[in-house]
Design a protein around this motif. Structure first.
Motif, PDB file in Angstrom:
ATOM      1  N   GLN A 265       0.857  -1.189   0.000  1.00 41.78           N
ATOM      2  CA  GLN A 265       0.000   0.000   0.000  1.00 41.78           C
ATOM      3  C   GLN A 265       0.884   1.227   0.000  1.00 41.78           C
ATOM      4  OE1 GLN A 265      -0.662   1.758   3.434  1.00 41.78           O
ATOM      5  NE2 GLN A 265      -1.419   3.500   2.257  1.00 41.78           N
ATOM      6  N   ALA A 266       0.564   2.151  -0.911  1.00 44.25           N
ATOM      7  CA  ALA A 266       1.254   3.437  -0.981  1.00 44.25           C
ATOM      8  C   ALA A 266       0.195   4.494  -1.226  1.00 44.25           C
ATOM      9  CB  ALA A 266       2.289   3.452  -2.105  1.00 44.25           C
ATOM     10  N   GLY A 267       0.022   5.405  -0.273  1.00 41.03           N
ATOM     11  CA  GLY A 267      -1.039   6.394  -0.410  1.00 41.03           C
ATOM     12  C   GLY A 267      -2.394   5.704  -0.479  1.00 41.03           C
ATOM     13  N   ARG A 268      -3.174   6.042  -1.499  1.00 43.06           N
ATOM     14  CA  ARG A 268      -4.491   5.438  -1.656  1.00 43.06           C
ATOM     15  C   ARG A 268      -4.457   4.143  -2.453  1.00 43.06           C
ATOM     16  NH1 ARG A 268      -8.386  10.650  -3.085  1.00 43.06           N
ATOM     17  NH2 ARG A 268      -7.816  11.933  -1.281  1.00 43.06           N
ATOM     18  N   THR A 269      -3.291   3.754  -2.915  1.00 40.54           N
ATOM     19  CA  THR A 269      -3.170   2.560  -3.749  1.00 40.54           C
ATOM     20  C   THR A 269      -2.909   1.326  -2.893  1.00 40.54           C
ATOM     21  OG1 THR A 269      -2.225   3.905  -5.515  1.00 40.54           O
ATOM     22  CG2 THR A 269      -1.960   1.516  -5.685  1.00 40.54           C
ATOM     23  N   LYS A 270      -3.722   0.305  -3.074  1.00 40.98           N
ATOM     24  CA  LYS A 270      -3.570  -0.948  -2.334  1.00 40.98           C
ATOM     25  C   LYS A 270      -3.439  -2.104  -3.333  1.00 40.98           C
ATOM     26  CE  LYS A 270      -7.479  -0.245  -0.129  1.00 40.98           C
ATOM     27  NZ  LYS A 270      -7.817   1.164  -0.373  1.00 40.98           N
ATOM     28  N   ARG A 271      -2.613  -3.081  -2.982  1.00 41.93           N
ATOM     29  CA  ARG A 271      -2.433  -4.232  -3.865  1.00 41.93           C
ATOM     30  C   ARG A 271      -2.096  -5.474  -3.044  1.00 41.93           C
ATOM     31  NH1 ARG A 271       1.698  -2.615  -6.326  1.00 41.93           N
ATOM     32  NH2 ARG A 271       3.325  -4.135  -5.903  1.00 41.93           N
ATOM     33  N   ILE A 272      -2.660  -6.603  -3.437  1.00 40.44           N
ATOM     34  CA  ILE A 272      -2.311  -7.886  -2.819  1.00 40.44           C
ATOM     35  C   ILE A 272      -1.823  -8.814  -3.911  1.00 40.44           C
ATOM     36  CG2 ILE A 272      -3.152  -9.906  -1.571  1.00 40.44           C
ATOM     37  CD1 ILE A 272      -5.162  -8.193  -0.180  1.00 40.44           C
ATOM     38  N   GLU A 273      -0.694  -9.474  -3.668  1.00 41.58           N
ATOM     39  CA  GLU A 273      -0.128 -10.415  -4.624  1.00 41.58           C
ATOM     40  C   GLU A 273       0.014 -11.788  -3.981  1.00 41.58           C
ATOM     41  OE1 GLU A 273       3.604  -8.754  -5.712  1.00 41.58           O
ATOM     42  OE2 GLU A 273       2.744  -7.249  -7.062  1.00 41.58           O
ATOM     43  N   ALA A 274       0.007 -12.800  -4.824  1.00 38.67           N
ATOM     44  CA  ALA A 274       0.263 -14.153  -4.338  1.00 38.67           C
ATOM     45  C   ALA A 274       1.708 -14.248  -3.873  1.00 38.67           C
ATOM     46  CB  ALA A 274      -0.003 -15.163  -5.454  1.00 38.67           C
ATOM     47  N   GLY A 275       1.905 -14.696  -2.639  1.00 30.44           N
ATOM     48  CA  GLY A 275       3.247 -14.853  -2.107  1.00 30.44           C
ATOM     49  C   GLY A 275       3.683 -16.311  -2.157  1.00 30.44           C
ATOM     50  N   PRO A 276       4.869 -16.609  -1.634  1.00 30.62           N
ATOM     51  CA  PRO A 276       5.355 -17.990  -1.608  1.00 30.62           C
ATOM     52  C   PRO A 276       4.469 -18.877  -0.730  1.00 30.62           C
ATOM     53  CG  PRO A 276       7.134 -16.429  -1.197  1.00 30.62           C
ATOM     54  CD  PRO A 276       5.865 -15.652  -1.105  1.00 30.62           C
ATOM     55  N   TYR A 277       4.525 -20.160  -0.982  1.00 33.93           N
ATOM     56  CA  TYR A 277       3.810 -21.113  -0.129  1.00 33.93           C
ATOM     57  C   TYR A 277       4.485 -21.163   1.230  1.00 33.93           C
ATOM     58  CZ  TYR A 277       0.941 -22.793  -3.950  1.00 33.93           C
ATOM     59  OH  TYR A 277       0.013 -22.850  -4.960  1.00 33.93           O
ATOM     60  N   TRP A 278       3.661 -21.339   2.257  1.00 39.42           N
ATOM     61  CA  TRP A 278       4.208 -21.490   3.590  1.00 39.42           C
ATOM     62  C   TRP A 278       5.044 -22.758   3.664  1.00 39.42           C
ATOM     63  CZ3 TRP A 278       3.630 -17.214   6.170  1.00 39.42           C
ATOM     64  CH2 TRP A 278       2.468 -16.449   6.054  1.00 39.42           C
ATOM     65  N   LEU A 279       6.044 -22.756   4.533  1.00 37.32           N
ATOM     66  CA  LEU A 279       6.797 -23.981   4.778  1.00 37.32           C
ATOM     67  C   LEU A 279       5.874 -25.023   5.415  1.00 37.32           C
ATOM     68  CD1 LEU A 279      10.101 -22.463   6.232  1.00 37.32           C
ATOM     69  CD2 LEU A 279       9.771 -23.440   3.952  1.00 37.32           C
ATOM     70  N   HIS A 280       5.071 -24.571   6.390  1.00 35.57           N
ATOM     71  CA  HIS A 280       4.156 -25.478   7.082  1.00 35.57           C
ATOM     72  C   HIS A 280       3.155 -26.077   6.094  1.00 35.57           C
ATOM     73  CE1 HIS A 280       1.684 -27.038  10.389  1.00 35.57           C
ATOM     74  NE2 HIS A 280       0.627 -26.623   9.691  1.00 35.57           N
ATOM     75  N   GLY A 281       3.088 -27.406   6.080  1.00 34.97           N
ATOM     76  CA  GLY A 281       2.140 -28.093   5.217  1.00 34.97           C
ATOM     77  C   GLY A 281       2.615 -28.300   3.799  1.00 34.97           C
ATOM     78  N   ASN A 282       3.761 -27.690   3.443  1.00 36.04           N
ATOM     79  CA  ASN A 282       4.281 -27.821   2.085  1.00 36.04           C
ATOM     80  C   ASN A 282       5.684 -28.423   2.035  1.00 36.04           C
ATOM     81  OD1 ASN A 282       2.145 -26.505   0.359  1.00 36.04           O
ATOM     82  ND2 ASN A 282       2.546 -24.820   1.788  1.00 36.04           N
ATOM     83  N   VAL A 283       6.428 -28.261   3.107  1.00 34.37           N
ATOM     84  CA  VAL A 283       7.797 -28.766   3.158  1.00 34.37           C
ATOM     85  C   VAL A 283       7.972 -29.575   4.438  1.00 34.37           C
ATOM     86  CG1 VAL A 283      10.244 -28.134   3.212  1.00 34.37           C
ATOM     87  CG2 VAL A 283       8.639 -26.749   1.895  1.00 34.37           C
ATOM     88  N   ASP A 284       8.572 -30.750   4.315  1.00 32.88           N
ATOM     89  CA  ASP A 284       8.824 -31.590   5.480  1.00 32.88           C
ATOM     90  C   ASP A 284       9.653 -30.810   6.491  1.00 32.88           C
ATOM     91  OD1 ASP A 284      10.581 -33.652   7.075  1.00 32.88           O
ATOM     92  OD2 ASP A 284       8.891 -34.802   6.276  1.00 32.88           O
ATOM     93  N   LEU A 285       9.291 -30.900   7.769  1.00 33.06           N
ATOM     94  CA  LEU A 285       9.945 -30.136   8.826  1.00 33.06           C
ATOM     95  C   LEU A 285      11.461 -30.327   8.814  1.00 33.06           C
ATOM     96  CD1 LEU A 285       9.573 -28.278  11.265  1.00 33.06           C
ATOM     97  CD2 LEU A 285       9.303 -30.321  12.698  1.00 33.06           C
ATOM     98  N   LEU A 286      11.923 -31.529   8.491  1.00 28.35           N
ATOM     99  CA  LEU A 286      13.356 -31.804   8.471  1.00 28.35           C
ATOM    100  C   LEU A 286      14.072 -31.069   7.348  1.00 28.35           C
ATOM    101  CD1 LEU A 286      13.320 -35.662   9.197  1.00 28.35           C
ATOM    102  CD2 LEU A 286      13.785 -33.790  10.804  1.00 28.35           C
TER     103      LEU A 286
END
Length: 389
Positions: A265-286
């Motif tokens: 967000q900058a001034g009145r402009t707002k934007r949401i983008e797809a970010g990286p996948y979370w480690l949790h649930g996508n990558v083995d803890l090890l």
């Protein structure tokens, strides 16, 4: 930018070519970091070979983004020699119009709405986005037209600039007059450091600029390991955050999504983008990166979290934080878990879930689905966890 090179016409009419040795080469209707890159490199190399000049000043169009230009100064890329082979990028300077900066920042206009800026019709950037990009990456900010403002107003603008870029040196000027010793051969540019200059990044590391609060400029870092309820977050965004929030950026966790979202967000402009996948649930803890903070390894939902910086002026941080908290899932809703969350209506899931090719609110191309750490934001957090801030 655009098909008519106004600057070239002005230079031709108002400048002398020294001793007949020099000629003016026009490069127009393109970008010096892409379509005109080869022309720029070729001409700079010719000047370097002559050995007659000590310093090269590149003034790009006022609507250009400095960092892409800066990347032209690496030595080579993809086997091709770039400017870094003959020149060192010394300093990035941004000139700020002290009289009009706040007005332009807050108006919410698109670049194409201002004909005098010369933006192409396909340019979808806002003026506020451009101003933020130009300020956040600068080594030196020249605050011009200070003769037209009262001292307190100047300090007010300086306060915002320091929040947006705490590491930049701010130089006041009138009619653009600045001692060249302050600009040339400062050796202040470093590509890695440039990526860590923005105020939001500094705030995540815990580096504050307290003197700006005298002029009403303050910040809030919102951190919590609980997801936003998709409908309540949608309502919060649609009804407006707070007109006094001037800049915000960070990571969002929305219930029902397996990936992070990146908020801008900058001034009145707002934007949401797809970010990286979370480690949790996508990558083995090890297999999680070694630098992952230990509390994320132990948390119920791992690295899933809210981590957003808000920079504003004269805003009630306590009241605003309460509004953010009210948009989170409640205790009983949290206990329902991900399977139940996915059943909730969510425009975020519609736009950013698997199978959605256009995974941004502005229909930009989605990043790779390969799980990854959250870039610069994650890097800032890792430094903070190691006690670096």
């Amino acid at each position: 930018m655009a098909s008519v090179n106004i600057d070239a016409l002005l230079v031709k009419s108002g400048a002398e070519i020294l001793k007949g040795k020099d000629k003016m080469v026009e490069m127009q209707n393109g970008c010096i970091c892409c379509t005109l890159r080869e022309d720029l490199i070729e001409n700079v190399k010719k000047l370097a070979v002559e050995g007659r000049f000590d310093y090269l000043l590149i003034e790009s169009t006022g609507i250009s983004e400095p960092m892409p230009v800066a990347t032209t100064f690496v030595s080579e890329y993809d086997g091709k020699s770039l400017l870094g082979s003959v020149a060192r990028l010394d300093t990035l300077v941004t000139v700020v119009d002290a009289l009009n900066f706040l007005r332009d920042y807050e108006m919410g206009q698109m670049l194409v709405d201002r004909e005098e800026l010369g933006a192409e019709e396909s340019d979808r950037r806002t003026i506020a986005q451009l101003l933020v990009d130009q300020v956040e990456c600068a080594n030196i900010i020249v605050l011009n037209k200070v003769d037209l403002l009262a001292e307190r107003r100047i300090c007010h603008v300086e306060g915002l600039l320091k929040r947006l870029n705490p590491k930049a040196r701010i130089i006041r000027s009138t009619f653009g007059k600045v001692d060249l010793k302050l600009l040339f051969n400062t050796k202040s540019f470093n590509m890695e450091e440039a990526q860590e200059m923005p105020g939001w990044y500094q705030e995540l590391q815990g580096h504050h600029v307290p003197e700006t609060e005298e002029y009403g400029i303050s910040s809030l870092v919102f951190r919590v390991q609980r997801p936003f309820h998709p409908q309540r977050l949608d309502g919060l965004i649609c009804h407006g955050l707070d007109d006094r929030i001037m800049r915000s950026k960070g990571i969002l966790w929305v219930a029902g999504l397996d990936r992070s979202l990146i908020w801008h967000q900058a001034g009145r402009t707002k934007r949401i983008e797809a970010g990286p996948y979370w480690l949790h649930g996508n990558v083995d803890l090890l297999e999680w990166p070694a630098e992952t903070p230990p509390e994320y390894r132990e948390a119920l939902y791992g690295d899933m979290r809210q981590e957003v910086v808000f920079i504003g002026r004269h805003f009630d941080k306590e009241s605003f934080e309460k509004r953010l908290e009210n948009a989170l899932v409640t205790g009983p809703e949290f206990e329902l878990g991900p399977d139940a969350w996915r059943e909730w209506p969510s425009r975020f899931r519609e736009r950013f879930s698997d199978g959605q090719a256009k995974a941004t609110l502005r229909k930009r191309r989605a990043p790779s689905k390969k799980p990854m750490v959250l870039g610069k934001i994650a890097k800032a957090l890792r430094k903070r966890k190691r006690g670096g801030a």
